[in-house]
Design an enzyme around this catalytic site. Structure first.
Site, PDB file in Angstrom:
ATOM      1  N   ILE A 113       0.884  -0.903   0.223  1.00 51.26           N
ATOM      2  CA  ILE A 113       0.130   0.010  -0.080  1.00 51.26           C
ATOM      3  C   ILE A 113       0.912   1.202   0.068  1.00 51.26           C
ATOM      4  O   ILE A 113       0.421   2.383  -0.368  1.00 51.26           O
ATOM      5  CB  ILE A 113      -0.915  -0.117   1.118  1.00 51.26           C
ATOM      6  CG1 ILE A 113      -0.278   0.445   2.343  1.00 51.26           C
ATOM      7  CG2 ILE A 113      -1.838  -1.232   1.093  1.00 51.26           C
ATOM      8  CD1 ILE A 113      -1.145   0.419   3.516  1.00 51.26           C
ATOM      9  N   ASP A 114       2.156   1.094   0.393  1.00 52.52           N
ATOM     10  CA  ASP A 114       2.900   2.465   0.668  1.00 52.52           C
ATOM     11  C   ASP A 114       3.243   2.837  -0.875  1.00 52.52           C
ATOM     12  O   ASP A 114       3.677   4.110  -0.877  1.00 52.52           O
ATOM     13  CB  ASP A 114       4.377   1.929   1.176  1.00 52.52           C
ATOM     14  CG  ASP A 114       4.128   1.396   2.489  1.00 52.52           C
ATOM     15  OD1 ASP A 114       2.957   1.666   3.114  1.00 52.52           O
ATOM     16  OD2 ASP A 114       4.922   0.910   3.105  1.00 52.52           O
TER      17      ASP A 114
HETATM   18  N1  ATP Z   1      17.686  -6.792   2.638  1.00 50.78           N
HETATM   19  C1  ATP Z   1      16.987  -8.371   2.795  1.00 50.78           C
HETATM   20  N2  ATP Z   1      17.504  -9.461   2.481  1.00 50.78           N
HETATM   21  C2  ATP Z   1      16.534 -10.555   2.329  1.00 50.78           C
HETATM   22  N3  ATP Z   1      15.499 -10.677   2.904  1.00 50.78           N
HETATM   23  C3  ATP Z   1      14.790  -9.218   3.240  1.00 50.78           C
HETATM   24  C4  ATP Z   1      15.749  -7.998   3.160  1.00 50.78           C
HETATM   25  N4  ATP Z   1      14.829  -7.203   3.596  1.00 50.78           N
HETATM   26  C5  ATP Z   1      13.552  -7.770   3.894  1.00 50.78           C
HETATM   27  N5  ATP Z   1      13.463  -8.944   3.406  1.00 50.78           N
HETATM   28  C6  ATP Z   1      12.382  -9.880   3.540  1.00 50.78           C
HETATM   29  O1  ATP Z   1      11.266  -9.443   3.099  1.00 50.78           O
HETATM   30  C7  ATP Z   1      10.280  -9.394   4.033  1.00 50.78           C
HETATM   31  C8  ATP Z   1       9.220  -8.465   3.994  1.00 50.78           C
HETATM   32  O2  ATP Z   1       9.912  -6.917   3.923  1.00 50.78           O
HETATM   33  P1  ATP Z   1       9.310  -5.828   4.728  1.00 50.78           P
HETATM   34  O3  ATP Z   1       9.005  -6.274   6.010  1.00 50.78           O
HETATM   35  O4  ATP Z   1      10.280  -4.541   4.332  1.00 50.78           O
HETATM   36  O5  ATP Z   1       7.977  -5.566   3.889  1.00 50.78           O
HETATM   37  P2  ATP Z   1       7.807  -5.213   2.235  1.00 50.78           P
HETATM   38  O6  ATP Z   1       7.942  -6.371   1.496  1.00 50.78           O
HETATM   39  O7  ATP Z   1       8.587  -3.969   1.824  1.00 50.78           O
HETATM   40  O8  ATP Z   1       6.179  -4.783   2.327  1.00 50.78           O
HETATM   41  P3  ATP Z   1       5.414  -3.719   2.976  1.00 50.78           P
HETATM   42  O9  ATP Z   1       6.552  -2.484   2.846  1.00 50.78           O
HETATM   43  O10 ATP Z   1       4.331  -3.372   2.347  1.00 50.78           O
HETATM   44  O11 ATP Z   1       5.194  -4.074   4.358  1.00 50.78           O
HETATM   45  C9  ATP Z   1      11.075  -9.200   5.445  1.00 50.78           C
HETATM   46  O12 ATP Z   1      10.480  -9.727   6.543  1.00 50.78           O
HETATM   47  C10 ATP Z   1      12.107 -10.101   5.364  1.00 50.78           C
HETATM   48  O13 ATP Z   1      11.891 -11.631   5.447  1.00 50.78           O
HETATM   49  O1  F6P Z   2       1.557  -4.241   9.828  1.00 53.79           O
HETATM   50  P1  F6P Z   2       2.803  -3.905  10.621  1.00 53.79           P
HETATM   51  O2  F6P Z   2       3.781  -4.803  10.486  1.00 53.79           O
HETATM   52  O3  F6P Z   2       2.506  -3.099  12.049  1.00 53.79           O
HETATM   53  O4  F6P Z   2       3.603  -2.758   9.675  1.00 53.79           O
HETATM   54  C1  F6P Z   2       2.877  -1.346   9.449  1.00 53.79           C
HETATM   55  C2  F6P Z   2       3.842  -0.781   8.290  1.00 53.79           C
HETATM   56  O5  F6P Z   2       3.354  -1.696   7.263  1.00 53.79           O
HETATM   57  C3  F6P Z   2       2.817  -0.951   6.065  1.00 53.79           C
HETATM   58  O6  F6P Z   2       1.281  -0.942   6.289  1.00 53.79           O
HETATM   59  C4  F6P Z   2       3.080  -1.466   4.609  1.00 53.79           C
HETATM   60  O7  F6P Z   2       4.491  -1.354   4.543  1.00 53.79           O
HETATM   61  C5  F6P Z   2       3.306   0.593   6.532  1.00 53.79           C
HETATM   62  O8  F6P Z   2       2.635   1.564   5.676  1.00 53.79           O
HETATM   63  C6  F6P Z   2       3.297   0.357   7.931  1.00 53.79           C
HETATM   64  O9  F6P Z   2       4.440   1.390   8.330  1.00 53.79           O
HETATM   65 MG    MG Z   3       8.332  -1.837   2.219  1.00 53.35          MG
END
Ligand code: ATP
Ligand code: F6P
Ligand code: MG
Length: 322
Positions: free
Chosen positions: A128-129
């Site tokens: 969603i970001d």
């Molecule tokens: N540098 C990295 N190397 C390997 N795996 C990673 C790394 N960064 C993130 N991940 C994996 O991806 C998962 C999801 O990453 P993150 O929590 O940043 O959410 P996202 O995929 O960016 O989605 P959102 O931002 O929408 O929540 C992490 O919990 C981890 O398992």
């Molecule tokens: O659901 P959690 O782990 O509390 O994370 C919240 C974060 O995840 C998001 O909903 C998606 O990356 C962000 O906008 C927010 O900061």
């Molecule tokens: Mg993210």
């Protein structure tokens, strides 16, 4: 000869349209005569071998549902080389020839790590970001925006009945997309975003003047990366001469039925990802570019960093008085 096999998972924060994407992946695989395995709980499922073979039945009646039936996770083990190796070994052990990762920027980092471990991966931007470059939209951002607008419309009814200012906090981590777009779409007075500095005193002066001119309400959208709604409300409440209330929209933004935009994007992304894997491709992210689907090296996506706010949108907001 054993049947070709592809895997799919959803990772990071859930986003509306993930189910529709998994459905598209499953249907595209089955149409090509390829087996499709769904891993549960994101990268945790890869490491702990939590998986199931998916059929058309598995994805029946999920297209319209928010969340992800495969479930998602933030998996610490995946951040370490040992976890990445274990995940890759498990995929190789199952004879999986390619993996579709549906998730945000962090999930793409995980996808890149797996590619380096010898697994062909195609990433689908879903967050969603809307902070991922090389795609005009990430899956779920449009639905989140609609959720926010619905909430602000409701808040305006009550705010105008009491001459109040509402400070509304949106998600988005370090990206102001949801705050600025929802401000434009809901007619809010301000969008405080991490990408642009703001001056609280100027805001207070302007709000005070608005009420003196007879306006009945004001809405300030605050991206979570730009400040805490409660702190901003505390800073302004004694200076504007009108009552202030706070609404932190939180996880409400992430839920609910995906919009038609997100459903059709899910269909296009899911099918494009499977086609890329079956054509022997890997290490790429599918993205939307001027209505077309394009593939970009995940390495390039990660090197570019967070997607900025389009200057055209910033100008549009300014022209409209946001
Ligand atoms: N540098 C990295 N190397 C390997 N795996 C990673 C790394 N960064 C993130 N991940 C994996 O991806 C998962 C999801 O990453 P993150 O929590 O940043 O959410 P996202 O995929 O960016 O989605 P959102 O931002 O929408 O929540 C992490 O919990 C981890 O398992
Ligand atoms: O659901 P959690 O782990 O509390 O994370 C919240 C974060 O995840 C998001 O909903 C998606 O990356 C962000 O906008 C927010 O900061
Ligand atoms: Mg993210």
């Amino acid at each position: 000869m054993s049947r070709r096999r592809i895997a799919v998972l959803t990772s990071g924060g859930d986003s509306p349209g993930m189910n529709a994407t998994v459905r598209a992946v499953v249907r595209a695989c089955l149409a090509a005569g390829v087996e499709i395995v769904g891993f549960q709980k994101g990268y945790t499922g890869l490491i702990d071998r939590l998986y199931e073979t998916l059929t058309t039945r598995s994805v029946s009646n999920v297209l319209q549902r928010g969340g992800t039936f495969l479930q998602s996770a933030r998996c610490k083990q995946m951040m370490e080389e040992a976890g990445q190796r274990l995940a890759a070994d498990n995929l190789k052990g199952l004879g999986v020839e390619g993996l579709v990762v549906i998730g945000g920027d962090g999930s793409l980092r995980g996808a890149h790590a797996l590619q380096r471990q010898g697994i062909r991966v195609i990433g689908i931007p879903a967050s969603i970001d809307n902070d991922i470059p090389f795609t005009d939209m990430s899956l779920g951002a449009d639905t989140a925006l609609n959720n926010i607008i619905h909430a602000v419309d409701c808040l305006k009814d009550t705010a105008s009945s009491h001459d109040r200012t509402f400070v509304v906090e949106t998600m988005g981590r370090n990206c102001g997309y949801l705050a600025v777009m929802s401000a434009i779409a809901s007619g809010a007075e301000y969008a405080l975003i991490p990408e642009a500095p703001y001056d609280i005193d100027d805001i207070c002066k302007n709000l005070r003047r608005r009420y003196q001119e007879g306006r009945s309400n004001s809405i300030i959208m605050v991206a979570e990366g730009a400040g805490k709604a409660q702190q901003i409300a505390d800073q302004i409440k004694d200076k504007i001469g009108f009552e202030t209330r706070v609404m932190i929209l939180g996880h409400y933004q992430r839920g609910g039925s995906p919009t038609s935009f997100d459903r059709t994007l899910a269909a296009r992304f899911g099918v494009a990802a499977v086609e890329a894997l079956l054509a022997g491709d890997g290490g790429k992210m599918v993205g939307l570019s001027y209505s077309s689907i394009q593939l970009t090296d995940i390495e390039e996506v990660l090197a570019k960093g967070r997607r900025g706010i389009d200057p055209v949108i910033v100008k549009l907001a300014a022209t409209l008085g946001v």
